[in-house]
Design a protein around this motif. Sequence first.
Motif, PDB file in Angstrom:
ATOM      1  N   UNK A 151      33.943  23.861  42.147  1.00 36.02           N
ATOM      2  CA  UNK A 151      33.450  24.041  40.783  1.00 36.02           C
ATOM      3  C   UNK A 151      32.725  25.379  40.654  1.00 36.02           C
ATOM      4  N   UNK A 152      31.932  25.741  41.655  1.00 33.93           N
ATOM      5  CA  UNK A 152      31.217  27.023  41.625  1.00 33.93           C
ATOM      6  C   UNK A 152      32.195  28.179  41.508  1.00 33.93           C
ATOM      7  N   UNK A 153      33.243  28.178  42.316  1.00 34.72           N
ATOM      8  CA  UNK A 153      34.203  29.277  42.294  1.00 34.72           C
ATOM      9  C   UNK A 153      34.988  29.313  40.989  1.00 34.72           C
ATOM     10  N   UNK A 154      35.390  28.168  40.496  1.00 42.52           N
ATOM     11  CA  UNK A 154      36.140  28.120  39.234  1.00 42.52           C
ATOM     12  C   UNK A 154      35.314  28.669  38.078  1.00 42.52           C
ATOM     13  N   UNK A 155      34.053  28.229  37.977  1.00 43.21           N
ATOM     14  CA  UNK A 155      33.206  28.673  36.879  1.00 43.21           C
ATOM     15  C   UNK A 155      32.758  30.122  37.059  1.00 43.21           C
ATOM     16  N   UNK A 156      32.653  30.580  38.296  1.00 44.73           N
ATOM     17  CA  UNK A 156      32.316  31.996  38.516  1.00 44.73           C
ATOM     18  C   UNK A 156      33.382  32.890  37.905  1.00 44.73           C
ATOM     19  N   UNK A 157      34.656  32.552  38.104  1.00 40.49           N
ATOM     20  CA  UNK A 157      35.748  33.351  37.535  1.00 40.49           C
ATOM     21  C   UNK A 157      35.733  33.283  36.011  1.00 40.49           C
ATOM     22  N   UNK A 158      35.470  32.086  35.485  1.00 43.13           N
ATOM     23  CA  UNK A 158      35.448  31.907  34.032  1.00 43.13           C
ATOM     24  C   UNK A 158      34.380  32.783  33.389  1.00 43.13           C
ATOM     25  N   UNK A 159      33.161  32.732  33.905  1.00 36.77           N
ATOM     26  CA  UNK A 159      32.070  33.467  33.277  1.00 36.77           C
ATOM     27  C   UNK A 159      32.143  34.956  33.538  1.00 36.77           C
ATOM     28  N   UNK A 160      32.778  35.353  34.622  1.00 34.12           N
ATOM     29  CA  UNK A 160      32.985  36.786  34.861  1.00 34.12           C
ATOM     30  C   UNK A 160      33.824  37.384  33.739  1.00 34.12           C
ATOM     31  N   UNK A 161      34.817  36.635  33.292  1.00 31.21           N
ATOM     32  CA  UNK A 161      35.684  37.119  32.209  1.00 31.21           C
ATOM     33  C   UNK A 161      34.912  37.210  30.891  1.00 31.21           C
ATOM     34  N   UNK A 162      34.051  36.214  30.622  1.00 30.50           N
ATOM     35  CA  UNK A 162      33.263  36.225  29.386  1.00 30.50           C
ATOM     36  C   UNK A 162      32.269  37.381  29.400  1.00 30.50           C
ATOM     37  N   UNK A 163      31.595  37.577  30.526  1.00 31.59           N
ATOM     38  CA  UNK A 163      30.618  38.661  30.645  1.00 31.59           C
ATOM     39  C   UNK A 163      31.290  40.022  30.459  1.00 31.59           C
ATOM     40  N   UNK A 164      32.447  40.183  31.076  1.00 27.95           N
ATOM     41  CA  UNK A 164      33.174  41.456  30.952  1.00 27.95           C
ATOM     42  C   UNK A 164      33.603  41.700  29.508  1.00 27.95           C
ATOM     43  N   UNK A 165      34.125  40.674  28.872  1.00 31.35           N
ATOM     44  CA  UNK A 165      34.590  40.809  27.490  1.00 31.35           C
ATOM     45  C   UNK A 165      33.443  41.157  26.539  1.00 31.35           C
ATOM     46  N   UNK A 166      32.262  40.559  26.786  1.00 33.60           N
ATOM     47  CA  UNK A 166      31.110  40.788  25.921  1.00 33.60           C
ATOM     48  C   UNK A 166      30.356  42.066  26.265  1.00 33.60           C
ATOM     49  N   UNK A 167      30.661  42.637  27.435  1.00 37.34           N
ATOM     50  CA  UNK A 167      29.974  43.860  27.853  1.00 37.34           C
ATOM     51  C   UNK A 167      28.511  43.641  28.176  1.00 37.34           C
ATOM     52  N   UNK A 168      28.166  42.464  28.697  1.00 38.63           N
ATOM     53  CA  UNK A 168      26.779  42.134  28.984  1.00 38.63           C
ATOM     54  C   UNK A 168      26.411  42.662  30.367  1.00 38.63           C
ATOM     55  N   UNK A 169      25.194  43.228  30.480  1.00 37.77           N
ATOM     56  CA  UNK A 169      24.710  43.685  31.765  1.00 37.77           C
ATOM     57  C   UNK A 169      23.193  43.557  31.797  1.00 37.77           C
ATOM     58  N   UNK A 170      22.641  43.120  32.914  1.00 36.80           N
ATOM     59  CA  UNK A 170      21.204  43.020  33.086  1.00 36.80           C
ATOM     60  C   UNK A 170      20.827  43.812  34.334  1.00 36.80           C
ATOM     61  N   UNK A 171      19.928  44.754  34.187  1.00 40.74           N
ATOM     62  CA  UNK A 171      19.520  45.585  35.340  1.00 40.74           C
ATOM     63  C   UNK A 171      18.299  44.997  36.034  1.00 40.74           C
TER      64      UNK A 171
END
Length: 328
Positions: free
Chosen positions: A308-328
Amino acid sequence: MQRRQLAARLALLVFATTGCAWAGNGPGGYPDKPVRLVVPFLAGGATDLMARSLAQKLSLELGQQVIVDNRAGAGGALGAEAVANAPRDGYTLLYSTMGVLTINPSLYANLKYDPATSFAPIAMTHVTSNLLVVNPEVPARSVAELVALARNKPGELTFSSAGNGTSSHLSGELFKSMAKVNLLHVPYKGTAAAVGDLLAGRVTMTFDTTSNFVEQVKAGKLRPLAVTSRSRSPVLPDVPSMSELPGFADFDVSLWSGMLAPAGTPEALVKYLNQAAVKVMSEPAMKTYLAPYSIEPLHSSPQEFAGVIEKDRRKWAAVVKSAGVRVD
């Protein structure tokens, strides 16, 4: 819920237990001293409530006190890092939310733990959802009406969140993407401020943990439009899930939590802790205790949890990339 009420509920949960294991019955006499359960968020929220209910019951099952250690900071990264670097002896464990393990890796450039290699998953323990709510003054009584309103006023509707990169923020970004609407994100430092401005009518909508809104919804102070998990909330059974609605069949933000140990923890200890977690999360008293908060008890094998961790990691990586979100 007030602290005294929460304490009373926890006390009832403890007394409702059906038995207690003796200390030292695990591999190599484990545990022969208290176990520390690190919660990477402040005390008092839904995550802390879930962790403390688990710790209370595990203390009885293991025969040693399980002490909750709140270590907040960097979206949960500080607490997770502390556990990743802890001894591999089963005495320091992590109680983690979905975001710490599956969203943070895409948000933080210099994250000092890797969810895939820094931890040994033990078991999933809880699941809840976010709830999409609007201020009652908003002229939308369904998700379809909200989407139509947003399309008629591109960029004018706002959604608050508990902060950049949180599940409340990314729920909104996923909604924007699937609905093909332009909403303005307004990040706050925590849920309280985000909900406060929603109640005051300064923002249009928000997505956040369902348990945070039950009282306001029942009092008519907020209007619920949908839950983000695939199943409806038993506390708000008339509110549809997003996935029931046209155009949102693949929408699923299920906020799971679980327990992990540092990577390299002996397999026998992981198995023993998994069996203990499965037992306590299967007890009827746990389900009864969590129900008013719209939280469901779960249990899983370590392997299922890792998947579940690996599946959701891939899912949210795509959402973060699409939204252009970044936290420093």
